[in-house]
Design a protein around this motif. Structure first.
Motif, short mmCIF file in Angstrom:
data_model
loop_
_atom_site.label_atom_id
_atom_site.label_comp_id
_atom_site.label_asym_id
_atom_site.label_seq_id
_atom_site.Cartn_x
_atom_site.Cartn_y
_atom_site.Cartn_z
N CYS A 192 0.84 -1.21 0.00
CA CYS A 192 0.00 0.00 0.00
C CYS A 192 0.87 1.25 0.00
CB CYS A 192 -0.95 -0.02 1.19
SG CYS A 192 -0.13 -0.22 2.78
N VAL A 193 1.92 1.23 0.78
CA VAL A 193 2.83 2.37 0.85
C VAL A 193 3.52 2.56 -0.50
CG1 VAL A 193 4.90 3.30 1.97
CG2 VAL A 193 3.22 2.01 3.31
N TYR A 250 2.58 1.60 -3.56
CA TYR A 250 1.77 1.91 -4.74
C TYR A 250 0.88 3.13 -4.60
CZ TYR A 250 3.35 -2.50 -6.64
OH TYR A 250 4.15 -3.51 -7.12
N CYS A 251 0.76 3.70 -3.42
CA CYS A 251 -0.06 4.91 -3.28
C CYS A 251 0.54 6.01 -4.15
CB CYS A 251 -0.10 5.37 -1.83
SG CYS A 251 -0.86 7.00 -1.66
N LEU A 281 1.00 7.29 2.47
CA LEU A 281 1.21 6.30 3.53
C LEU A 281 2.68 6.10 3.87
CD1 LEU A 281 -1.27 3.64 2.08
CD2 LEU A 281 -1.76 5.42 3.75
N GLU A 316 -1.51 6.79 7.78
CA GLU A 316 -1.62 7.93 6.87
C GLU A 316 -0.71 9.05 7.35
OE1 GLU A 316 -5.73 8.91 5.47
OE2 GLU A 316 -6.25 7.31 6.87
N CYS A 343 -4.71 12.41 0.32
CA CYS A 343 -5.44 11.25 -0.21
C CYS A 343 -6.63 11.72 -1.03
CB CYS A 343 -5.91 10.38 0.95
SG CYS A 343 -6.96 9.00 0.43
N CYS A 394 -4.45 1.66 -2.90
CA CYS A 394 -3.94 0.93 -1.72
C CYS A 394 -4.85 -0.26 -1.40
CB CYS A 394 -3.82 1.86 -0.52
SG CYS A 394 -5.35 2.74 -0.10
N GLN A 395 -6.14 -0.03 -1.51
CA GLN A 395 -7.11 -1.09 -1.21
C GLN A 395 -6.97 -2.23 -2.21
OE1 GLN A 395 -11.27 0.05 -1.71
NE2 GLN A 395 -11.74 -0.95 0.23
N GLU A 400 -4.36 -2.99 -4.06
CA GLU A 400 -3.04 -3.64 -4.02
C GLU A 400 -2.79 -4.46 -2.76
OE1 GLU A 400 -0.92 -3.90 -6.39
OE2 GLU A 400 -1.89 -2.55 -7.82
N CYS A 401 -3.59 -4.25 -1.75
CA CYS A 401 -3.35 -4.98 -0.50
C CYS A 401 -3.69 -6.46 -0.68
CB CYS A 401 -4.19 -4.40 0.63
SG CYS A 401 -4.02 -5.36 2.16
#
Ligand code: SF4
Ligand code: SF4
Length: 65
Positions: free
Chosen positions: A16-17, A19-20, A25, A35, A41, A47-48, A50-51
């Protein structure tokens, strides 16, 4: 706060960090993301998506600026 992290299922993989696109993040000291720059944001949902643990939830309502 725009997101919630399920700390039970987060493995600290950092996806998430990474790819944001807004660099919102950062990893916290306990290996759980948080955050760092919440005002940056824009609820893109990357992030959601890719998690791998499906532990990020975007919080509603959206903040209108
Ligand atoms: S919703 Fe988009 S901008 Fe917001 S933290 Fe997730 S990846 Fe970054
Ligand atoms: S992508 Fe998911 S499992 Fe990986 S650090 Fe982020 S919240 Fe945790």
């Amino acid at each position: 706060m725009n997101l919630s992290f399920n700390q039970e299922s987060c493995t600290g993989c950092g996806a998430c960090v990474k790819y944001c696109p807004g660099h919102v993040l950062e990893m916290g000291p306990e290996g759980i993301p948080y955050e760092r720059y919440p005002d940056d944001c824009w609820y893109c949902g990357v992030c959601q998506v890719e998690c791998p643990q499906d532990c990020i939830t975007l919080l509603f309502p959206y903040l209108i600026r």
